[in-house]
Design a protein around this motif. Structure first.
Motif, PDB file in Angstrom:
ATOM      1  N   ASP A 261      -3.036  18.869   0.963  1.00  0.00           N
ATOM      2  CA  ASP A 261      -1.741  17.957   0.628  1.00  0.00           C
ATOM      3  C   ASP A 261      -1.765  16.738  -0.338  1.00  0.00           C
ATOM      4  O   ASP A 261      -0.300  16.450  -0.456  1.00  0.00           O
ATOM      5  N   LEU A 262      -2.594  16.300  -0.586  1.00  0.00           N
ATOM      6  CA  LEU A 262      -2.233  14.882  -1.660  1.00  0.00           C
ATOM      7  C   LEU A 262      -1.332  15.602  -3.037  1.00  0.00           C
ATOM      8  O   LEU A 262      -1.976  16.532  -3.830  1.00  0.00           O
ATOM      9  N   SER A 263      -0.775  15.086  -3.630  1.00  0.00           N
ATOM     10  CA  SER A 263      -0.554  15.087  -5.052  1.00  0.00           C
ATOM     11  C   SER A 263      -0.445  13.987  -6.014  1.00  0.00           C
ATOM     12  O   SER A 263      -0.477  14.283  -6.963  1.00  0.00           O
ATOM     13  N   ARG A 264      -0.107  12.702  -5.901  1.00  0.00           N
ATOM     14  CA  ARG A 264      -0.637  11.453  -6.218  1.00  0.00           C
ATOM     15  C   ARG A 264      -1.234  10.601  -5.686  1.00  0.00           C
ATOM     16  O   ARG A 264      -0.414   9.852  -4.209  1.00  0.00           O
ATOM     17  N   ILE A 265      -1.777   9.276  -6.567  1.00  0.00           N
ATOM     18  CA  ILE A 265      -1.396   8.297  -5.648  1.00  0.00           C
ATOM     19  C   ILE A 265      -1.006   7.220  -6.866  1.00  0.00           C
ATOM     20  O   ILE A 265      -1.440   7.166  -7.923  1.00  0.00           O
ATOM     21  N   ILE A 266      -0.228   5.983  -6.216  1.00  0.00           N
ATOM     22  CA  ILE A 266       0.198   4.799  -6.797  1.00  0.00           C
ATOM     23  C   ILE A 266      -0.279   3.123  -6.428  1.00  0.00           C
ATOM     24  O   ILE A 266      -0.294   3.298  -5.282  1.00  0.00           O
ATOM     25  N   LEU A 267      -0.830   3.578  -7.507  1.00  0.00           N
ATOM     26  CA  LEU A 267      -0.853   1.821  -7.303  1.00  0.00           C
ATOM     27  C   LEU A 267      -0.438   0.628  -8.076  1.00  0.00           C
ATOM     28  O   LEU A 267       0.405   1.042  -9.427  1.00  0.00           O
ATOM     29  N   THR A 268      -0.095  -0.212  -7.163  1.00  0.00           N
ATOM     30  CA  THR A 268       0.798  -1.139  -7.673  1.00  0.00           C
ATOM     31  C   THR A 268       0.093  -2.582  -8.272  1.00  0.00           C
ATOM     32  O   THR A 268      -1.127  -2.789  -8.248  1.00  0.00           O
ATOM     33  N   ALA A 269       0.324  -3.061  -8.993  1.00  0.00           N
ATOM     34  CA  ALA A 269       0.388  -4.256 -10.014  1.00  0.00           C
ATOM     35  C   ALA A 269       1.445  -5.693  -9.952  1.00  0.00           C
ATOM     36  O   ALA A 269       2.815  -5.153  -9.903  1.00  0.00           O
TER      37      ALA A 269
ATOM     38  N   HIS B 233       5.338  -4.177  -8.844  1.00  0.00           N
ATOM     39  CA  HIS B 233       5.536  -4.681  -8.164  1.00  0.00           C
ATOM     40  C   HIS B 233       5.365  -6.469  -7.973  1.00  0.00           C
ATOM     41  O   HIS B 233       4.374  -6.404  -7.397  1.00  0.00           O
ATOM     42  N   PRO B 234       6.509  -6.934  -8.545  1.00  0.00           N
ATOM     43  CA  PRO B 234       5.885  -8.253  -8.111  1.00  0.00           C
ATOM     44  C   PRO B 234       5.747  -9.016  -7.230  1.00  0.00           C
ATOM     45  O   PRO B 234       4.517 -10.449  -7.298  1.00  0.00           O
ATOM     46  N   GLN B 235       6.305  -8.648  -6.815  1.00  0.00           N
ATOM     47  CA  GLN B 235       6.477  -8.935  -5.142  1.00  0.00           C
ATOM     48  C   GLN B 235       4.799  -8.974  -3.848  1.00  0.00           C
ATOM     49  O   GLN B 235       4.651  -9.840  -3.110  1.00  0.00           O
ATOM     50  N   SER B 236       3.785  -7.726  -4.558  1.00  0.00           N
ATOM     51  CA  SER B 236       2.643  -8.063  -3.467  1.00  0.00           C
ATOM     52  C   SER B 236       2.672  -7.512  -2.692  1.00  0.00           C
ATOM     53  O   SER B 236       2.459  -8.344  -1.726  1.00  0.00           O
ATOM     54  N   ILE B 237       3.755  -7.130  -2.081  1.00  0.00           N
ATOM     55  CA  ILE B 237       4.242  -6.800  -0.777  1.00  0.00           C
ATOM     56  C   ILE B 237       3.437  -5.660  -0.657  1.00  0.00           C
ATOM     57  O   ILE B 237       2.044  -5.188   0.995  1.00  0.00           O
ATOM     58  N   VAL B 238       3.413  -4.450  -0.736  1.00  0.00           N
ATOM     59  CA  VAL B 238       3.247  -2.728  -1.384  1.00  0.00           C
ATOM     60  C   VAL B 238       2.163  -3.171  -1.556  1.00  0.00           C
ATOM     61  O   VAL B 238       2.194  -2.822  -3.369  1.00  0.00           O
ATOM     62  N   HIS B 239       0.979  -2.880  -1.167  1.00  0.00           N
ATOM     63  CA  HIS B 239      -0.098  -2.726  -1.834  1.00  0.00           C
ATOM     64  C   HIS B 239      -0.772  -1.473  -3.089  1.00  0.00           C
ATOM     65  O   HIS B 239      -1.529  -1.337  -3.864  1.00  0.00           O
ATOM     66  N   SER B 240      -0.135  -0.179  -2.463  1.00  0.00           N
ATOM     67  CA  SER B 240      -0.833   1.230  -2.966  1.00  0.00           C
ATOM     68  C   SER B 240       0.373   1.958  -2.496  1.00  0.00           C
ATOM     69  O   SER B 240       0.630   1.363  -0.889  1.00  0.00           O
ATOM     70  N   LEU B 241       0.554   2.946  -2.545  1.00  0.00           N
ATOM     71  CA  LEU B 241       1.049   4.187  -2.177  1.00  0.00           C
ATOM     72  C   LEU B 241       0.598   5.319  -2.311  1.00  0.00           C
ATOM     73  O   LEU B 241      -0.126   5.693  -3.475  1.00  0.00           O
ATOM     74  N   VAL B 242       0.991   6.087  -1.526  1.00  0.00           N
ATOM     75  CA  VAL B 242      -0.240   8.020  -0.991  1.00  0.00           C
ATOM     76  C   VAL B 242       1.407   8.838  -1.350  1.00  0.00           C
ATOM     77  O   VAL B 242       1.812   9.416  -0.250  1.00  0.00           O
ATOM     78  N   GLU B 243       1.386  10.111  -2.095  1.00  0.00           N
ATOM     79  CA  GLU B 243       2.105  10.845  -2.668  1.00  0.00           C
ATOM     80  C   GLU B 243       1.595  12.130  -1.971  1.00  0.00           C
ATOM     81  O   GLU B 243       0.778  12.637  -2.293  1.00  0.00           O
ATOM     82  N   TYR B 244       2.162  12.446  -1.611  1.00  0.00           N
ATOM     83  CA  TYR B 244       1.821  13.890  -0.789  1.00  0.00           C
ATOM     84  C   TYR B 244       2.894  15.011  -1.230  1.00  0.00           C
ATOM     85  O   TYR B 244       4.190  15.020  -2.030  1.00  0.00           O
ATOM     86  N   VAL B 245       2.675  16.561  -1.624  1.00  0.00           N
ATOM     87  CA  VAL B 245       2.975  17.385  -1.681  1.00  0.00           C
ATOM     88  C   VAL B 245       4.278  17.883  -1.397  1.00  0.00           C
ATOM     89  O   VAL B 245       5.083  18.605  -1.724  1.00  0.00           O
ATOM     90  N   ASP B 246       4.893  17.509  -0.264  1.00  0.00           N
ATOM     91  CA  ASP B 246       6.294  17.736   0.353  1.00  0.00           C
ATOM     92  C   ASP B 246       7.132  16.479   0.036  1.00  0.00           C
ATOM     93  O   ASP B 246       8.226  16.479   0.282  1.00  0.00           O
ATOM     94  N   GLY B 247       6.493  15.914  -1.394  1.00  0.00           N
ATOM     95  CA  GLY B 247       7.343  14.464  -1.934  1.00  0.00           C
ATOM     96  C   GLY B 247       7.616  13.850  -1.021  1.00  0.00           C
ATOM     97  O   GLY B 247       8.050  12.303  -1.540  1.00  0.00           O
TER      98      GLY B 247
END
Length: 400
Positions: free
Chosen positions: A184-192, A258-272
């Protein structure tokens, strides 16, 4: 998810409460925050051991409060100072030297190890905890950068459970739980956050000072990780860490500023769809999640108020001004030897910068030179890894 460094640990595989806790790196920012969690929830933990490098005064204060039976420091003078600073009615065993950290990681009475030693020094104790089958709360990303393949193998042999303490990887861990893994996983997105120099060009960066590099806008961290955050090397190391933790190629790991450092990271699935983990920027949150997992506990800190935050912004990282992120991705694609060289060169360069012996832009230049000049090396044992680490540091210092 099958490709985790350890599979999703069911409650039956985890140590019961109260958990016997060892903190490797107790006097640093992560260790100090962890003890705040322990102090707030004393029924959940028994502090078995604290290791504190050369900070005898702070370790003595912590030890007097929690009274663990074992302490560890890096040299005998620190041990003597520590012993003299402890209360007379408290006589713990004080272990000395780098090997003491390995001993603590393997203690039979310990079932939860928080590994938060800065840099490559954390590799052998982390590997020891994995081989001993411990529940391992991992805040030492360099352990995976140096020897993620060995730690992964050790976990599968021993049944050790690794939970990521870094806020980004902890966010990913939470976003991946309960889903159908790789299918189900498409990619992971690390925030900085972008650090203190977000938006600055190379001309500005030529004259950056030590004080400026240590002034992180959102997080309270140690000197080395603060500099790494400013160069985006910290995010590069986290990309490598994510690849090891979740069994992904670099092509499935993205970074967004992501300058505010509120979203710590995201997971994207194959459905978008994307799942984001959000919270105030305080390390007690991911620390408590790992130490208490799968239980959640109140921490008594301000709640996230999105109306007060107002807006969340995102932008692509500037790889021209901050090439360390690009170099880290290149190193992972080149294989384990390259990530060892990358980390060693970075640690040497950051130390020289903090001592004001090289300029800020010399940090990525030294790393790139080390990667360009490296040859073939064995990385199938801890000894070979540490030898390559030592060799790289020696070469970097000789050319500084």
């Amino acid at each position: 998810m099958k490709s985790y460094i350890s599979p999703w640990p069911g409650a039956a595989t985890l140590p019961r409460f109260p958990r016997s806790l060892v903190i490797l790196g107790a006097t640093g920012s992560i260790g100090t925050s962890a003890l705040k969690v322990v102090e707030r929830h004393p029924a959940l933990f028994r502090v078995t051991a604290l290791a504190g490098g050369r900070n005898a005064a702070k370790l003595a204060e912590q030890a007097a409060r929690f009274r663990p039976p074992f302490l560890a420091v890096l040299d005998q003078p620190t041990a003597t100072t520590l012993r003299d600073a402890l209360p007379r009615d408290y006589s713990p065993e004080i272990l000395v030297g780098p090997e003491a950290y390995i001993t603590l990681a393997e203690l039979p009475e310990a079932d939860l190890i928080l590994s938060t030693i800065v840099g490559a020094a954390g590799f052998l104790p982390t590997l020891a905890a994995a081989r001993a089958g411990k529940m391992l709360a991992l805040a030492n990303k360099e352990s995976l950068v140096l020897g993620g393949h060995l730690i992964r193998e050790a976990c599968h042999r021993s049944g050790a459970v690794v939970l990521p303490v870094d806020s980004e990887h902890n966010a990913l861990f939470q976003g991946l739980l309960g889903h159908n893994g790789e299918a189900d996983l498409s990619r992971i997105i690390l925030t900085a956050s972008g650090g203190p120099f977000r938006g600055k060009d190379r001309e500005f960066l030529r004259n950056v000072t030590r004080r400026q590099a240590l002034a992180h806008p959102n997080w309270d961290m140690g000197a080395k990780i603060s500099v790494d955050s400013s160069t985006l090397m910290n995010k590069g190391l986290e990309v490598i860490e994510a690849c090891h933790l979740y069994g992904l190629p670099v092509s499935q790991v993205d970074v967004v500023v992501h300058p505010q450092s509120i979203v710590h990271s995201l997971v994207e699935y194959v459905d978008g769809s994307q799942l984001a983990h959000m919270g105030v920027p305080d390390m007690q949150i991911p620390i408590a999640h790992c130490l208490c997992f799968p239980k959640r506990v109140p921490l008594g800190m301000p709640r996230l108020d999105l109306a007060q935050v107002g807006s969340l912004t995102f932008e692509a990282p500037d790889l021209e001004a901050f090439p360390c992120l690009r170099l880290a991705m290149r190193a992972y694609d080149s294989g384990p030897a390259a990530t060892i060289v990358l980390n060693a060169a970075n640690e040497v360069a950051v130390d020289l910068f903090l001592k004001e012996r090289i300029a800020y832009l010399d940090i990525p230049a030294m790393i790139e030179k080390a990667l360009d000049s490296m040859g073939a090396s064995e990385t199938d044992t801890a000894e070979a890894i540490l030898e390559l680490d030592r060799e790289t540091r020696k070469k970097c210092l000789a050319t500084a």
